[in-house]
Design a protein around this motif. Structure first.
Motif, PDB file in Angstrom:
ATOM      1  N   GLN A  45       0.826  -1.211   0.000  1.00  0.00           N
ATOM      2  CA  GLN A  45       0.000   0.000   0.000  1.00  0.00           C
ATOM      3  C   GLN A  45       0.859   1.259   0.000  1.00  0.00           C
ATOM      4  O   GLN A  45       0.527   2.233  -0.660  1.00  0.00           O
ATOM      5  CB  GLN A  45      -0.956  -0.001   1.196  1.00  0.00           C
ATOM      6  N   THR A  46       1.964   1.234   0.721  1.00  0.00           N
ATOM      7  CA  THR A  46       2.871   2.385   0.730  1.00  0.00           C
ATOM      8  C   THR A  46       3.412   2.644  -0.671  1.00  0.00           C
ATOM      9  O   THR A  46       3.388   3.781  -1.157  1.00  0.00           O
ATOM     10  CB  THR A  46       4.032   2.144   1.712  1.00  0.00           C
ATOM     11  N   LEU A  47       3.872   1.603  -1.327  1.00  0.00           N
ATOM     12  CA  LEU A  47       4.391   1.748  -2.689  1.00  0.00           C
ATOM     13  C   LEU A  47       3.277   2.195  -3.629  1.00  0.00           C
ATOM     14  O   LEU A  47       3.494   3.028  -4.512  1.00  0.00           O
ATOM     15  CB  LEU A  47       5.033   0.453  -3.171  1.00  0.00           C
ATOM     16  N   CYS A  48       2.088   1.683  -3.443  1.00  0.00           N
ATOM     17  CA  CYS A  48       0.947   2.092  -4.262  1.00  0.00           C
ATOM     18  C   CYS A  48       0.691   3.592  -4.096  1.00  0.00           C
ATOM     19  O   CYS A  48       0.438   4.297  -5.075  1.00  0.00           O
ATOM     20  CB  CYS A  48      -0.292   1.293  -3.877  1.00  0.00           C
ATOM     21  N   ASN A  49       0.778   4.081  -2.860  1.00  0.00           N
ATOM     22  CA  ASN A  49       0.608   5.517  -2.612  1.00  0.00           C
ATOM     23  C   ASN A  49       1.677   6.327  -3.333  1.00  0.00           C
ATOM     24  O   ASN A  49       1.387   7.383  -3.896  1.00  0.00           O
ATOM     25  CB  ASN A  49       0.661   5.814  -1.112  1.00  0.00           C
ATOM     26  N   TRP A  50       2.915   5.844  -3.320  1.00  0.00           N
ATOM     27  CA  TRP A  50       3.995   6.537  -4.018  1.00  0.00           C
ATOM     28  C   TRP A  50       3.716   6.590  -5.517  1.00  0.00           C
ATOM     29  O   TRP A  50       3.941   7.607  -6.169  1.00  0.00           O
ATOM     30  CB  TRP A  50       5.329   5.860  -3.778  1.00  0.00           C
ATOM     31  N   VAL A  51       3.255   5.465  -6.065  1.00  0.00           N
ATOM     32  CA  VAL A  51       2.959   5.391  -7.503  1.00  0.00           C
ATOM     33  C   VAL A  51       1.834   6.357  -7.847  1.00  0.00           C
ATOM     34  O   VAL A  51       1.913   7.104  -8.824  1.00  0.00           O
ATOM     35  CB  VAL A  51       2.601   3.942  -7.912  1.00  0.00           C
ATOM     36  N   ARG A  52       0.768   6.361  -7.048  1.00  0.00           N
ATOM     37  CA  ARG A  52      -0.368   7.267  -7.300  1.00  0.00           C
ATOM     38  C   ARG A  52       0.076   8.732  -7.244  1.00  0.00           C
ATOM     39  O   ARG A  52      -0.338   9.542  -8.063  1.00  0.00           O
ATOM     40  CB  ARG A  52      -1.493   7.034  -6.290  1.00  0.00           C
ATOM     41  N   GLN A  53       0.928   9.074  -6.263  1.00  0.00           N
ATOM     42  CA  GLN A  53       1.406  10.454  -6.150  1.00  0.00           C
ATOM     43  C   GLN A  53       2.266  10.813  -7.353  1.00  0.00           C
ATOM     44  O   GLN A  53       2.167  11.917  -7.880  1.00  0.00           O
ATOM     45  CB  GLN A  53       2.175  10.670  -4.850  1.00  0.00           C
ATOM     46  N   PHE A  54       3.098   9.885  -7.807  1.00  0.00           N
ATOM     47  CA  PHE A  54       3.910  10.129  -8.998  1.00  0.00           C
ATOM     48  C   PHE A  54       3.005  10.379 -10.203  1.00  0.00           C
ATOM     49  O   PHE A  54       3.263  11.285 -11.001  1.00  0.00           O
ATOM     50  CB  PHE A  54       4.839   8.937  -9.275  1.00  0.00           C
ATOM     51  N   GLU A  55       1.942   9.593 -10.319  1.00  0.00           N
ATOM     52  CA  GLU A  55       1.007   9.773 -11.430  1.00  0.00           C
ATOM     53  C   GLU A  55       0.323  11.137 -11.352  1.00  0.00           C
ATOM     54  O   GLU A  55       0.109  11.787 -12.379  1.00  0.00           O
ATOM     55  CB  GLU A  55      -0.034   8.655 -11.439  1.00  0.00           C
ATOM     56  N   ARG A  56      -0.025  11.593 -10.136  1.00  0.00           N
ATOM     57  CA  ARG A  56      -0.615  12.924  -9.990  1.00  0.00           C
ATOM     58  C   ARG A  56       0.395  14.013 -10.340  1.00  0.00           C
ATOM     59  O   ARG A  56       0.054  14.998 -10.995  1.00  0.00           O
ATOM     60  CB  ARG A  56      -1.137  13.124  -8.566  1.00  0.00           C
ATOM     61  N   ASP A  57       1.639  13.841  -9.903  1.00  0.00           N
ATOM     62  CA  ASP A  57       2.684  14.836 -10.170  1.00  0.00           C
ATOM     63  C   ASP A  57       2.981  14.969 -11.660  1.00  0.00           C
ATOM     64  O   ASP A  57       3.340  16.052 -12.125  1.00  0.00           O
ATOM     65  CB  ASP A  57       3.971  14.485  -9.421  1.00  0.00           C
ATOM     66  N   THR A  58       2.873  13.875 -12.400  1.00  0.00           N
ATOM     67  CA  THR A  58       3.178  13.905 -13.832  1.00  0.00           C
ATOM     68  C   THR A  58       1.942  14.144 -14.693  1.00  0.00           C
ATOM     69  O   THR A  58       2.046  14.168 -15.919  1.00  0.00           O
ATOM     70  CB  THR A  58       3.857  12.590 -14.268  1.00  0.00           C
ATOM     71  N   GLY A  59       0.774  14.300 -14.068  1.00  0.00           N
ATOM     72  CA  GLY A  59      -0.442  14.597 -14.816  1.00  0.00           C
ATOM     73  C   GLY A  59      -1.145  13.391 -15.388  1.00  0.00           C
ATOM     74  O   GLY A  59      -2.091  13.522 -16.163  1.00  0.00           O
ATOM     75  N   GLN A  60      -0.723  12.192 -15.025  1.00  0.00           N
ATOM     76  CA  GLN A  60      -1.364  10.979 -15.516  1.00  0.00           C
ATOM     77  C   GLN A  60      -2.650  10.668 -14.752  1.00  0.00           C
ATOM     78  O   GLN A  60      -3.458   9.866 -15.190  1.00  0.00           O
ATOM     79  CB  GLN A  60      -0.420   9.790 -15.382  1.00  0.00           C
TER      80      GLN A  60
END
Length: 106
Positions: A45-60
């Motif tokens: 779940q922690t890694l999933c949160n990191w991935v989701r935040q990265f997707e938000r930061d890059t506009g995906q």
């Protein structure tokens, strides 16, 4: 009050990059996340949160980016300080106005 993090930004960045690189080798993004999370020692779940935040930061993905969240926090802090300053000035103004009225009555 700043949170201490167990994982450095470099480790987080590398883990997120690995999820995207290995996505094709797994049946879903979640299975890729579970696989990589076990390797780096964090929860899926922690890694999933990191991935989701990265997707938000890059506009995906829709949502507030890290930069926007920091700006909002800064503006909220500034707003609180200005409200406190206004309250102090309002009280001081009322105090001095009352003192002026008292002085005129004597």
């Amino acid at each position: 009050m700043k949170k201490t993090t167990k994982f450095s930004p470099e480790v987080r960045e590398r883990a997120v990059r690995m999820v995207f690189e290995q996505r094709a080798e797994h049946s879903s993004q979640w299975s890729a996340i579970e696989s990589i999370a076990g390797k780096i020692g964090c929860s899926a779940q922690t890694l999933c949160n990191w991935v989701r935040q990265f997707e938000r930061d890059t506009g995906q993905r829709d949502g507030v980016s890290t930069a926007e969240a920091a700006r909002i926090r800064e503006l909220e802090r500034e707003n609180r300080e200005l409200k406190k300053a206004n309250e102090i000035l309002r009280l001081a103004s009322a105090y001095f106005a009352q003192a002026e009225l008292d002085r005129r009555n004597k």
